[in-house]
Write a protein that holds these residues in place. Structure first.
Motif, short mmCIF file in Angstrom:
data_model
loop_
_atom_site.label_atom_id
_atom_site.label_comp_id
_atom_site.label_asym_id
_atom_site.label_seq_id
_atom_site.Cartn_x
_atom_site.Cartn_y
_atom_site.Cartn_z
N ASP A 1 0.83 -1.21 0.00
CA ASP A 1 0.00 0.00 0.00
C ASP A 1 0.86 1.25 0.00
N ARG A 39 4.63 0.81 12.69
CA ARG A 39 4.26 -0.42 11.99
C ARG A 39 3.90 -1.51 12.99
N PHE A 46 -3.63 -0.08 7.26
CA PHE A 46 -2.37 -0.63 6.75
C PHE A 46 -1.31 -0.57 7.85
N PRO A 47 -0.28 -1.41 7.73
CA PRO A 47 0.81 -1.33 8.73
C PRO A 47 1.40 0.08 8.74
N GLY A 48 1.51 0.68 9.91
CA GLY A 48 2.12 2.00 10.02
C GLY A 48 1.20 3.16 9.65
N ARG A 49 -0.02 2.87 9.31
CA ARG A 49 -0.94 3.94 8.85
C ARG A 49 -1.05 5.07 9.87
N ASP A 70 1.00 3.65 2.07
CA ASP A 70 1.62 4.01 3.35
C ASP A 70 2.95 3.29 3.53
N GLN A 71 3.07 2.09 2.92
CA GLN A 71 4.36 1.39 2.96
C GLN A 71 5.36 2.08 2.02
N GLY A 118 8.04 2.45 4.94
CA GLY A 118 6.99 1.80 5.73
C GLY A 118 6.82 0.34 5.36
N SER A 119 7.73 -0.18 4.55
CA SER A 119 7.56 -1.53 4.02
C SER A 119 8.36 -2.55 4.83
N ALA A 120 8.39 -3.76 4.31
CA ALA A 120 9.18 -4.82 4.97
C ALA A 120 10.68 -4.54 4.87
#
Lengths: 182, 395
Positions: free
Chosen positions: A19, B368, B361-364, A21-22, A43-45
């Motif tokens: 997404d 995270r 979402f993660p971190g939204r 946000d990531q 914001g990702s892995a």
């Protein structure tokens, strides 16, 4: 600007449903545009992506890359940190349009099998993808003629400039000259 | 042609359109906010023309970062104000509220009108039957210059609503039921046309909430019709409102929807009620009904973010804000608040948040390692009191 439809680069693999946000977290959206690259994928892995990515690298991902927000800062950040191309099994609508509009190529293909660090060569016109080490190949969906036209123009604004100033408003263009480069 | 296609044809001045047709729409209203407008303004200047296509058809709203939490955010406000002065464009810059809500209050959303907004939740306007097309900043700049947008006519999926909502359910539960049905990419590039007798029992606010989250399914358009039946759509999915139960989107995807009853009991640490999804008067009222005479659980924070100044004024007049304050809520100024993780109630590692917003979402909302559940105002308020995720008991 030298936009090329054949792109060769090193691969970064991401999963489905990455997404916006990531790709670019909300807190960094207000940053000056020239600093956005520092936050790409933070914001990702792979939160330290900006320090690891090299100019010309390619992101390959699963379905629905770029879902969520309309923030154009997301593709801008990717382009700025050096990402040359995003390949995904599918894209979210707004991200796909934003990327093309700012001059970041995106292509649909199933690249299952590619791994981080693989070197690939991609032909945007034919959709062909080849891994350089072993000639592993896959064919995705060629980038559309309209999208290529925008990419080759250097983005949507360049195209609009030609439309507005080329046809109807030649006289109008000089009025805004002072803004042309910024 | 279905109703959406009818209006697309009308705007592009052709007799008929069909899915896949490339058309050029005449835009009735263009909107951007303080996260997307500054970049659009920069791109617009690059085009180098002396004016926008029609300054009366442009609205800029400062809602995401207001009052400015950072110097960079303030710089963006000033860029917008300068652009507004220069081209005679209205800039709402005094905390009037979230752009989508403010547009509705200004009476700008007519059925069949074409709204282009540099915000993914521009689809909220579909609650009125306006066609809200979300774009990024560069495409917005192009529309500012030309007043037109190139658009591929989407395939349409019909959603037929039947019956009436149970007392403990609201528009948010309908929105979540669509996400349960379609997931986060089931409607990518499609138009969603909501119709049926069930629409009649829904308030405008509930219709806006439902349309607001159609983007979470990947849809290109969300639209509520007042027709009882619908032809010329690819498929029709029927939702019986009578059979809905309170739903929640679990971490960390709006598509991870389950009945609240199945996940009840999860301990929580923060609750957010508000946003363009659920910050309207009826949402505040729904929360106040649950919170009346009760207190937020110890070690739980409740942040209420009204969607607009008018909502604040109405809620104040009706005594609802007093109820929320008595219960222990903090009420922020109208705007986007913590929804997108910039300010006013961020989440840290280990936080478990129930929010009435639209994305988890993660971190939204910050870390995270925070978990976010999306639910209705009633579910959020009841959970704030219980200190854990619970269904509201509304009579």
């Amino acid at each position: 600007m030298g936009f090329s439809t054949v792109i060769r680069g090193r691969v970064w693999v991401f999963a489905d449903d990455v997404d916006t946000d990531q790709i670019l977290p909300g807190h960094s959206m207000s940053k000056p545009p020239e600093e956005l690259g520092k936050y790409a994928m933070s914001g990702s892995a792979i939160p330290d992506f900006p320090t690891k990515v090299k100019c010309g690298d390619i992101i390959v991902a699963g379905f629905n890359f770029g879902m969520g927000s309309s923030r154009e800062q997301a593709p801008v950040a990717l382009k700025q940190c050096g990402v040359a191309l995003v390949i995904a099994k599918s894209f979210a609508r707004i991200f796909r349009r934003n990327a093309i509009n700012i001059g970041l190529p995106v292509m649909v293909a199933d690249t299952t099998g590619l791994q981080n660090g693989d070197e690939i060569e991609v032909n945007l016109r034919t959709g062909s993808i080849r891994r350089l080490s072993d000639d592993w190949c896959v064919t995705g969906i060629p980038v559309s003629a309209v999208a290529l036209e925008t990419l080759e123009a250097g983005g949507l604004i360049e195209k609009v400039k030609r439309q507005v100033c080329g046809n109807e408003g030649r006289g109008l263009c000089s009025a805004g000259k002072d803004h042309k480069d910024h | 042609m279905n109703e959406i296609e009818f209006y697309l044809a009308k705007s592009s001045k052709v007799d008929r359109v069909a899915p896949g047709d490339e058309i050029s729409l005449s835009v009735d209203l263009v909107m951007a906010h303080d996260v997307t407008a500054p970049m659009a303004i920069r791109e617009f200047y690059k085009i180098g023309i002396p004016s926008v296509f029609d300054h009366r058809k442009v609205l800029l709203v400062i809602d995401h970062c207001y009052p400015a939490p950072t110097v960079d955010a303030r710089t963006n406000h000033r860029t917008m104000q300068e652009f507004g002065r220069r081209y005679g464009i209205t800039v709402l810059s005094n905390g009037e509220g979230v752009c989508h809500q403010v547009l509705s209050e200004m009476g700008k959303l007519e059925r069949g009108s074409i709204l282009v907004g540099a915000d993914s939740h521009t689809c909220t306007a579909g609650g009125y039957g306006a066609i809200g097309i979300p774009v990024g900043s560069t495409e917005l700049a192009a529309v500012l210059a030309t007043g037109k947008i190139d658009f591929e006519v989407p395939h349409t999926v019909g959603v037929c609503l039947k019956g009436n909502l149970p007392l403990n359910c609201s528009g948010k539960d309908v929105a979540l039921s669509l996400l349960k049905e379609f997931g986060v990419r089931g409607l990518t590039d499609k138009a969603v046309l909501i119709f049926g007798e069930g629409v009649r029992g829904l308030t405008i606010g509930q219709r806006m909430t439902i349309c607001n989250m159609t983007i979470e399914t990947g849809a290109a358009i969300g639209y509520v019709s007042e027709s009882l039946d619908m032809d010329d759509v690819d498929q029709i999915v029927t939702i019986d409102l009578n059979r809905l139960s309170p739903l929640v989107a679990c971490p960390s995807s709006p598509g991870n929807v389950r009945p609240v009853s199945e996940v009840a009991g999860v301990p929580i640490s923060q609750v957010v009620i508000g946003s363009c999804t659920n910050g309207r008067l009826e949402d505040i009222k729904e929360a106040a009904r649950v919170l009346d005479g009760r207190k937020v659980a110890p070690y739980v924070n409740l942040v209420v973010v009204p969607a607009s100044r008018r909502v604040v004024a109405d809620a104040e007049r009706e005594g609802l804000l007093a109820v929320l304050r008595e219960a222990g809520a903090v009420i922020t100024n109208p705007g986007c608040g913590p929804c997108f993780g910039a300010h006013q109630g961020l989440a840290a590692d280990g936080d478990v948040v129930i929010s009435t917003t639209n994305r988890n979402f993660p971190g939204r909302m910050g870390s995270r390692k925070a978990e976010i559940y999306l639910a209705s105002p009633a579910t959020a308020a009841a959970s704030a009191v219980a200190g854990r995720l619970v269904e509201a008991e509304l009579r």
